[in-house]
Scaffold this motif. Structure first.
Motif, PDB file in Angstrom:
ATOM      1  N   MET A  34      13.373   3.192   1.025  1.00 30.38           N
ATOM      2  CA  MET A  34      12.539   2.784  -0.088  1.00 30.38           C
ATOM      3  C   MET A  34      12.516   3.880  -1.132  1.00 30.38           C
ATOM      4  SD  MET A  34       8.548   1.663   0.027  1.00 30.38           S
ATOM      5  CE  MET A  34       7.686   3.218  -0.074  1.00 30.38           C
ATOM      6  N   GLY A  35      12.654   3.478  -2.397  1.00 29.63           N
ATOM      7  CA  GLY A  35      12.504   4.430  -3.480  1.00 29.63           C
ATOM      8  C   GLY A  35      11.104   4.330  -4.058  1.00 29.63           C
ATOM      9  N   LEU A  36      10.493   5.466  -4.313  1.00 31.64           N
ATOM     10  CA  LEU A  36       9.160   5.521  -4.919  1.00 31.64           C
ATOM     11  C   LEU A  36       9.253   6.350  -6.177  1.00 31.64           C
ATOM     12  CD1 LEU A  36       6.039   5.023  -4.728  1.00 31.64           C
ATOM     13  CD2 LEU A  36       5.921   7.215  -3.512  1.00 31.64           C
ATOM     14  N   THR A  37       8.807   5.768  -7.285  1.00 28.71           N
ATOM     15  CA  THR A  37       8.861   6.509  -8.532  1.00 28.71           C
ATOM     16  C   THR A  37       7.675   6.121  -9.405  1.00 28.71           C
ATOM     17  OG1 THR A  37      10.355   7.241 -10.296  1.00 28.71           O
ATOM     18  CG2 THR A  37      10.311   4.870  -9.825  1.00 28.71           C
ATOM     19  N   GLY A  38       7.574   6.802 -10.523  1.00 29.77           N
ATOM     20  CA  GLY A  38       6.496   6.554 -11.478  1.00 29.77           C
ATOM     21  C   GLY A  38       6.522   7.656 -12.503  1.00 29.77           C
ATOM     22  N   GLY A  39       6.044   7.366 -13.684  1.00 28.85           N
ATOM     23  CA  GLY A  39       5.993   8.391 -14.717  1.00 28.85           C
ATOM     24  C   GLY A  39       5.062   9.519 -14.325  1.00 28.85           C
ATOM     25  N   GLU A  72      15.882   6.988 -14.199  1.00 32.01           N
ATOM     26  CA  GLU A  72      16.677   7.710 -15.189  1.00 32.01           C
ATOM     27  C   GLU A  72      18.062   8.072 -14.667  1.00 32.01           C
ATOM     28  OE1 GLU A  72      12.375   8.901 -16.044  1.00 32.01           O
ATOM     29  OE2 GLU A  72      13.580   8.191 -14.374  1.00 32.01           O
ATOM     30  N   LYS A  73      18.139   8.438 -13.405  1.00 29.98           N
ATOM     31  CA  LYS A  73      19.408   8.906 -12.825  1.00 29.98           C
ATOM     32  C   LYS A  73      20.164   7.808 -12.092  1.00 29.98           C
ATOM     33  CE  LYS A  73      18.799  12.835 -14.576  1.00 29.98           C
ATOM     34  NZ  LYS A  73      19.625  13.180 -15.752  1.00 29.98           N
ATOM     35  N   GLY A  74      19.689   6.568 -12.195  1.00 30.72           N
ATOM     36  CA  GLY A  74      20.403   5.456 -11.585  1.00 30.72           C
ATOM     37  C   GLY A  74      20.531   5.558 -10.080  1.00 30.72           C
ATOM     38  N   LEU A  75      19.442   5.963  -9.420  1.00 34.89           N
ATOM     39  CA  LEU A  75      19.477   6.200  -7.975  1.00 34.89           C
ATOM     40  C   LEU A  75      18.911   5.041  -7.166  1.00 34.89           C
ATOM     41  CD1 LEU A  75      18.321   9.949  -8.002  1.00 34.89           C
ATOM     42  CD2 LEU A  75      20.658   9.044  -7.916  1.00 34.89           C
ATOM     43  N   THR A  76      18.823   3.860  -7.771  1.00 33.68           N
ATOM     44  CA  THR A  76      18.221   2.728  -7.053  1.00 33.68           C
ATOM     45  C   THR A  76      19.217   1.993  -6.159  1.00 33.68           C
ATOM     46  OG1 THR A  76      18.637   1.264  -8.933  1.00 33.68           O
ATOM     47  CG2 THR A  76      16.484   2.373  -8.853  1.00 33.68           C
ATOM     48  N   ALA A  77      20.506   2.186  -6.395  1.00 30.28           N
ATOM     49  CA  ALA A  77      21.509   1.492  -5.581  1.00 30.28           C
ATOM     50  C   ALA A  77      21.393   1.935  -4.122  1.00 30.28           C
ATOM     51  CB  ALA A  77      22.912   1.786  -6.107  1.00 30.28           C
ATOM     52  N   VAL A 134      12.381  -0.835  -4.271  1.00 27.29           N
ATOM     53  CA  VAL A 134      12.002   0.140  -5.299  1.00 27.29           C
ATOM     54  C   VAL A 134      10.546  -0.107  -5.662  1.00 27.29           C
ATOM     55  CG1 VAL A 134      12.392   0.967  -7.658  1.00 27.29           C
ATOM     56  CG2 VAL A 134      14.345   0.335  -6.211  1.00 27.29           C
ATOM     57  N   VAL A 135       9.716   0.902  -5.433  1.00 24.28           N
ATOM     58  CA  VAL A 135       8.284   0.819  -5.706  1.00 24.28           C
ATOM     59  C   VAL A 135       7.965   1.723  -6.894  1.00 24.28           C
ATOM     60  CG1 VAL A 135       5.960   1.209  -4.793  1.00 24.28           C
ATOM     61  CG2 VAL A 135       7.780   0.350  -3.287  1.00 24.28           C
ATOM     62  N   VAL A 136       7.331   1.155  -7.895  1.00 22.60           N
ATOM     63  CA  VAL A 136       6.951   1.904  -9.093  1.00 22.60           C
ATOM     64  C   VAL A 136       5.436   1.983  -9.172  1.00 22.60           C
ATOM     65  CG1 VAL A 136       6.938   1.902 -11.624  1.00 22.60           C
ATOM     66  CG2 VAL A 136       9.038   1.315 -10.384  1.00 22.60           C
ATOM     67  N   VAL A 137       4.918   3.202  -9.309  1.00 16.55           N
ATOM     68  CA  VAL A 137       3.495   3.391  -9.576  1.00 16.55           C
ATOM     69  C   VAL A 137       3.341   3.462 -11.094  1.00 16.55           C
ATOM     70  CG1 VAL A 137       1.457   4.811  -9.171  1.00 16.55           C
ATOM     71  CG2 VAL A 137       3.245   4.665  -7.417  1.00 16.55           C
ATOM     72  N   ASP A 138       2.525   2.583 -11.627  1.00 14.84           N
ATOM     73  CA  ASP A 138       2.417   2.417 -13.067  1.00 14.84           C
ATOM     74  C   ASP A 138       1.004   2.744 -13.539  1.00 14.84           C
ATOM     75  OD1 ASP A 138       3.360   1.439 -15.678  1.00 14.84           O
ATOM     76  OD2 ASP A 138       1.939  -0.199 -15.338  1.00 14.84           O
ATOM     77  N   LEU A 143       9.520  -0.518 -14.937  1.00 14.68           N
ATOM     78  CA  LEU A 143       9.045  -1.813 -14.451  1.00 14.68           C
ATOM     79  C   LEU A 143      10.204  -2.783 -14.235  1.00 14.68           C
ATOM     80  CD1 LEU A 143       5.799  -2.254 -16.573  1.00 14.68           C
ATOM     81  CD2 LEU A 143       5.981  -1.568 -14.176  1.00 14.68           C
ATOM     82  N   ALA A 144      11.237  -2.693 -15.072  1.00 22.73           N
ATOM     83  CA  ALA A 144      12.396  -3.576 -14.919  1.00 22.73           C
ATOM     84  C   ALA A 144      13.152  -3.290 -13.620  1.00 22.73           C
ATOM     85  CB  ALA A 144      13.335  -3.414 -16.116  1.00 22.73           C
ATOM     86  N   ALA A 145      13.059  -2.049 -13.125  1.00 21.52           N
ATOM     87  CA  ALA A 145      13.767  -1.666 -11.896  1.00 21.52           C
ATOM     88  C   ALA A 145      12.940  -1.925 -10.638  1.00 21.52           C
ATOM     89  CB  ALA A 145      14.140  -0.190 -11.964  1.00 21.52           C
ATOM     90  N   ALA A 146      11.675  -2.288 -10.805  1.00 24.72           N
ATOM     91  CA  ALA A 146      10.744  -2.354  -9.673  1.00 24.72           C
ATOM     92  C   ALA A 146      10.866  -3.646  -8.881  1.00 24.72           C
ATOM     93  CB  ALA A 146       9.310  -2.209 -10.181  1.00 24.72           C
ATOM     94  N   ASP A 147      10.806  -3.502  -7.558  1.00 19.95           N
ATOM     95  CA  ASP A 147      10.583  -4.640  -6.672  1.00 19.95           C
ATOM     96  C   ASP A 147       9.088  -4.831  -6.432  1.00 19.95           C
ATOM     97  OD1 ASP A 147      13.395  -5.197  -6.078  1.00 19.95           O
ATOM     98  OD2 ASP A 147      13.351  -3.293  -4.984  1.00 19.95           O
ATOM     99  N   VAL A 148       8.365  -3.705  -6.417  1.00 19.93           N
ATOM    100  CA  VAL A 148       6.922  -3.700  -6.204  1.00 19.93           C
ATOM    101  C   VAL A 148       6.311  -2.759  -7.236  1.00 19.93           C
ATOM    102  CG1 VAL A 148       5.041  -3.073  -4.624  1.00 19.93           C
ATOM    103  CG2 VAL A 148       7.123  -4.143  -3.723  1.00 19.93           C
TER     104      VAL A 148
END
Length: 199
Positions: free
Chosen positions: A1-6, A114-119, A124-128, A163-168
């Motif tokens: 799982m990828g976790l990201t957020g600004g 930014e670095k295209g690491l979602t593949a 992919v979880v984004v905290v917004d 947000l466009a890259a997020a599954d959650v």
């Protein structure tokens, strides 16, 4: 799982909660700090690129001083990333290789989009959080002025790109407890698919 957020979105709170629940968190920020710790080739390379003004009195990296340079200059930021990111990638790969079978592995990566690491990630979880909330947090918690805070936010992907890259999407704009409750619900979903998440 990828976790990201600004920056200042609440990602670190979500990451810490996932670790408490039993996830193996691979923290790219921590790996980046280790890559430029005193005595490392990474720190020597940073000093060679940016000069001794980015060092604290004790010889460690002065992250605020370096931040003033790289967040005001895209080319400088790229030079820094070229030094740090390959070492972070190597350390991330080692951590994943050492993970026990069936573990829920969380790649906590601020620049995931930014670095295209979602593949290759299952989720992919984004905290917004709204930009104004993030600016207030940066000013209050990190001693930045509003201009510096907005420069750091502008240096990352836009909210729309993440947000466009997020599954959650987790809402990090409110109280800590609100975000933690969302993480708990996500963990329950993960537990249905990963046996180790049930422990």
């Amino acid at each position: 799982m990828g976790l990201t957020g600004g920056i200042a979105s609440g990602k670190s709170t979500a990451s810490a909660r996932l670790a408490e629940l039993g996830a193996l968190v691979v923290d790219a920020d921590l790996l980046a700090r280790e890559a430029v710790a005193p005595g490392t080739p990474g720190l020597a390379a940073v000093v060679a690129a940016f000069g001794r003004s980015v060092l604290a009195a004790d010889g460690s990296l002065d992250r605020l001083a370096l931040g003033r340079v790289v967040f005001a200059d895209a080319a400088a930021r790229e030079r820094l990333e070229a030094i740090v990111h390959p070492e972070v990638a190597r350390r991330r790969a080692e951590a994943v290789a050492a993970a026990p079978a069936g573990a829920v592995v969380v790649h906590d990566v601020p620049l995931l989009v930014e670095k295209g690491l979602t593949a290759g990630l299952d989720l992919v979880v984004v905290v917004d959080a709204p930009e104004d909330v993030r600016v207030r947090r940066l000013v209050a918690a990190r001693g930045l002025d509003e201009e510096q805070a907005r420069a750091r936010i502008a240096a990352q992907a836009t909210r729309e790109q993440r947000l466009a890259a997020a599954d959650v999407v987790l809402d990090g704009g409110g109280p800590v407890e609100h975000l933690q409750a969302q993480v708990d619900r996500l963990w329950e979903r993960l537990a249905r698919h990963a046996p180790s998440a049930q422990s």
